[in-house]
Write a protein that holds these residues in place. Sequence first.
Motif, PDB file in Angstrom:
ATOM      1  N   THR A 114       0.845  -1.199   0.000  1.00 45.50           N
ATOM      2  CA  THR A 114       0.000   0.000   0.000  1.00 45.50           C
ATOM      3  C   THR A 114       0.873   1.239   0.000  1.00 45.50           C
ATOM      4  OG1 THR A 114      -0.073   0.016   2.406  1.00 45.50           O
ATOM      5  CG2 THR A 114      -1.855  -1.152   1.285  1.00 45.50           C
ATOM      6  N   GLY A 115       0.242   2.388  -0.207  1.00 44.10           N
ATOM      7  CA  GLY A 115       0.939   3.665  -0.110  1.00 44.10           C
ATOM      8  C   GLY A 115       2.016   3.825  -1.160  1.00 44.10           C
ATOM      9  N   SER A 116       3.120   4.440  -0.752  1.00 42.03           N
ATOM     10  CA  SER A 116       4.200   4.739  -1.696  1.00 42.03           C
ATOM     11  C   SER A 116       4.905   3.468  -2.182  1.00 42.03           C
ATOM     12  CB  SER A 116       5.208   5.682  -1.052  1.00 42.03           C
ATOM     13  OG  SER A 116       5.800   5.056   0.067  1.00 42.03           O
ATOM     14  N   HIS A 117       4.844   2.407  -1.416  1.00 41.34           N
ATOM     15  CA  HIS A 117       5.486   1.153  -1.829  1.00 41.34           C
ATOM     16  C   HIS A 117       4.762   0.516  -3.012  1.00 41.34           C
ATOM     17  CE1 HIS A 117       8.014   1.418   1.664  1.00 41.34           C
ATOM     18  NE2 HIS A 117       6.946   1.543   2.418  1.00 41.34           N
ATOM     19  N   LYS A 118       3.444   0.755  -3.091  1.00 40.96           N
ATOM     20  CA  LYS A 118       2.648   0.204  -4.180  1.00 40.96           C
ATOM     21  C   LYS A 118       3.089   0.784  -5.526  1.00 40.96           C
ATOM     22  CE  LYS A 118      -2.164  -0.672  -5.227  1.00 40.96           C
ATOM     23  NZ  LYS A 118      -3.530  -0.458  -4.788  1.00 40.96           N
ATOM     24  N   GLU A 119       3.585   2.018  -5.515  1.00 42.71           N
ATOM     25  CA  GLU A 119       3.995   2.704  -6.742  1.00 42.71           C
ATOM     26  C   GLU A 119       5.252   2.095  -7.358  1.00 42.71           C
ATOM     27  OE1 GLU A 119       2.087   5.051  -8.079  1.00 42.71           O
ATOM     28  OE2 GLU A 119       0.734   4.675  -6.390  1.00 42.71           O
ATOM     29  N   ARG A 120       5.970   1.276  -6.613  1.00 47.07           N
ATOM     30  CA  ARG A 120       7.210   0.681  -7.117  1.00 47.07           C
ATOM     31  C   ARG A 120       6.973  -0.493  -8.066  1.00 47.07           C
ATOM     32  NH1 ARG A 120      10.089  -0.768  -1.806  1.00 47.07           N
ATOM     33  NH2 ARG A 120      11.265  -2.023  -3.263  1.00 47.07           N
ATOM     34  N   PHE A 121       5.714  -0.959  -8.188  1.00 42.66           N
ATOM     35  CA  PHE A 121       5.405  -2.130  -9.004  1.00 42.66           C
ATOM     36  C   PHE A 121       4.303  -1.807  -9.990  1.00 42.66           C
ATOM     37  CE2 PHE A 121       6.911  -3.491  -4.881  1.00 42.66           C
ATOM     38  CZ  PHE A 121       7.914  -4.367  -5.224  1.00 42.66           C
ATOM     39  N   ASP A 122       4.319  -2.452 -11.168  1.00 39.15           N
ATOM     40  CA  ASP A 122       3.232  -2.282 -12.131  1.00 39.15           C
ATOM     41  C   ASP A 122       2.088  -3.227 -11.775  1.00 39.15           C
ATOM     42  OD1 ASP A 122       4.152  -4.744 -12.945  1.00 39.15           O
ATOM     43  OD2 ASP A 122       4.865  -4.091 -14.912  1.00 39.15           O
ATOM     44  N   GLU A 123       1.054  -3.288 -12.627  1.00 38.48           N
ATOM     45  CA  GLU A 123      -0.142  -4.083 -12.324  1.00 38.48           C
ATOM     46  C   GLU A 123       0.165  -5.577 -12.189  1.00 38.48           C
ATOM     47  OE1 GLU A 123      -0.135  -2.512 -15.726  1.00 38.48           O
ATOM     48  OE2 GLU A 123      -0.170  -0.729 -14.495  1.00 38.48           O
ATOM     49  N   THR A 124       1.190  -6.057 -12.911  1.00 35.93           N
ATOM     50  CA  THR A 124       1.497  -7.492 -12.879  1.00 35.93           C
ATOM     51  C   THR A 124       2.338  -7.887 -11.676  1.00 35.93           C
ATOM     52  OG1 THR A 124       3.494  -7.191 -14.209  1.00 35.93           O
ATOM     53  CG2 THR A 124       1.434  -7.611 -15.396  1.00 35.93           C
ATOM     54  N   GLY A 125       2.862  -6.896 -10.930  1.00 31.13           N
ATOM     55  CA  GLY A 125       3.698  -7.202  -9.770  1.00 31.13           C
ATOM     56  C   GLY A 125       5.173  -7.127 -10.075  1.00 31.13           C
ATOM     57  N   LYS A 126       5.504  -6.749 -11.309  1.00 31.67           N
ATOM     58  CA  LYS A 126       6.907  -6.619 -11.702  1.00 31.67           C
ATOM     59  C   LYS A 126       7.409  -5.249 -11.275  1.00 31.67           C
ATOM     60  CE  LYS A 126       9.643  -7.111 -15.934  1.00 31.67           C
ATOM     61  NZ  LYS A 126      10.825  -7.639 -15.488  1.00 31.67           N
ATOM     62  N   GLY A 127       8.629  -5.208 -10.741  1.00 29.58           N
ATOM     63  CA  GLY A 127       9.199  -3.952 -10.269  1.00 29.58           C
ATOM     64  C   GLY A 127       9.482  -2.983 -11.401  1.00 29.58           C
ATOM     65  N   LYS A 128       9.323  -1.684 -11.113  1.00 31.11           N
ATOM     66  CA  LYS A 128       9.574  -0.654 -12.124  1.00 31.11           C
ATOM     67  C   LYS A 128      11.031  -0.224 -12.167  1.00 31.11           C
ATOM     68  CE  LYS A 128       5.008   1.495 -11.877  1.00 31.11           C
ATOM     69  NZ  LYS A 128       4.318   2.726 -11.503  1.00 31.11           N
ATOM     70  N   GLY A 129      11.826  -0.686 -11.226  1.00 33.75           N
ATOM     71  CA  GLY A 129      13.231  -0.291 -11.196  1.00 33.75           C
ATOM     72  C   GLY A 129      13.412   1.076 -10.564  1.00 33.75           C
ATOM     73  N   LYS A 130      14.341   1.874 -11.125  1.00 36.85           N
ATOM     74  CA  LYS A 130      14.672   3.168 -10.543  1.00 36.85           C
ATOM     75  C   LYS A 130      13.490   4.131 -10.601  1.00 36.85           C
ATOM     76  CE  LYS A 130      18.286   6.606 -10.525  1.00 36.85           C
ATOM     77  NZ  LYS A 130      19.545   7.041 -11.088  1.00 36.85           N
ATOM     78  N   SER A 131      12.703   4.060 -11.646  1.00 39.29           N
ATOM     79  CA  SER A 131      11.554   4.967 -11.757  1.00 39.29           C
ATOM     80  C   SER A 131      10.515   4.681 -10.670  1.00 39.29           C
ATOM     81  CB  SER A 131      10.919   4.868 -13.135  1.00 39.29           C
ATOM     82  OG  SER A 131      10.398   3.576 -13.344  1.00 39.29           O
ATOM     83  N   GLY A 132      10.482   3.513 -10.125  1.00 37.94           N
ATOM     84  CA  GLY A 132       9.554   3.197  -9.049  1.00 37.94           C
ATOM     85  C   GLY A 132      10.077   3.585  -7.684  1.00 37.94           C
ATOM     86  N   ARG A 133      11.386   3.839  -7.572  1.00 42.24           N
ATOM     87  CA  ARG A 133      11.977   4.180  -6.274  1.00 42.24           C
ATOM     88  C   ARG A 133      12.188   5.669  -6.077  1.00 42.24           C
ATOM     89  NH1 ARG A 133      15.192  -0.160  -7.720  1.00 42.24           N
ATOM     90  NH2 ARG A 133      16.929   1.166  -8.268  1.00 42.24           N
ATOM     91  N   GLU A 134      12.320   6.440  -7.161  1.00 40.58           N
ATOM     92  CA  GLU A 134      12.644   7.859  -7.019  1.00 40.58           C
ATOM     93  C   GLU A 134      11.599   8.711  -7.709  1.00 40.58           C
ATOM     94  OE1 GLU A 134      16.442   8.586  -8.684  1.00 40.58           O
ATOM     95  OE2 GLU A 134      17.516   7.493  -7.141  1.00 40.58           O
TER      96      GLU A 134
END
Length: 176
Positions: free
Chosen positions: A132-152
Amino acid sequence: MAGSAEMASLEESFRKFAIYGDTKATGQEMNGKNWAKLCKDCKVIDGKSVTGTDVDIVFSKVKGKTARVINYEEFKKALEELAPKRFKDKGKEEAYEAICQLVAGKEPINVGVTKAKNVGAVERLTDTSKYTGSHKERFDETGKGKGKSGRENIVDNSGYVSAYKNAGTYDAKVKK
């Protein structure tokens, strides 16, 4: 022992136990720890007539005075020493054959080796659908991580005022 096939299988067991637990071992010599493991895994040690102490004494008796290991010939002598003790009701030759049959074809058993499990807390913590929250933004709909764009938060420095919403609209206003 009767056949050369049985003799080869006895030698194969010797080699497997000789290299067990030692990455540098060649399989030509066996140390005391592996000799004791062989006797335990092949059920030469029965707890009554043959104990761990007996196995250690026989190992010390057959090895050289300053040696720490035994070769295959000394290994066969050690089995000859233990045979009458393990099989009291049989003759010397029968006892030796019986003890060779116990050892032949066997290999070390790995006991107490734990396997990793992915249950409980680990499974719950790695399930991205529950973030939930800001951590949810680090992953796309499939659950795959977005990498640097998801962390910063990537800052747009295109205008002279940072994060200006109407960038590129000035020229359109001036031309009117």
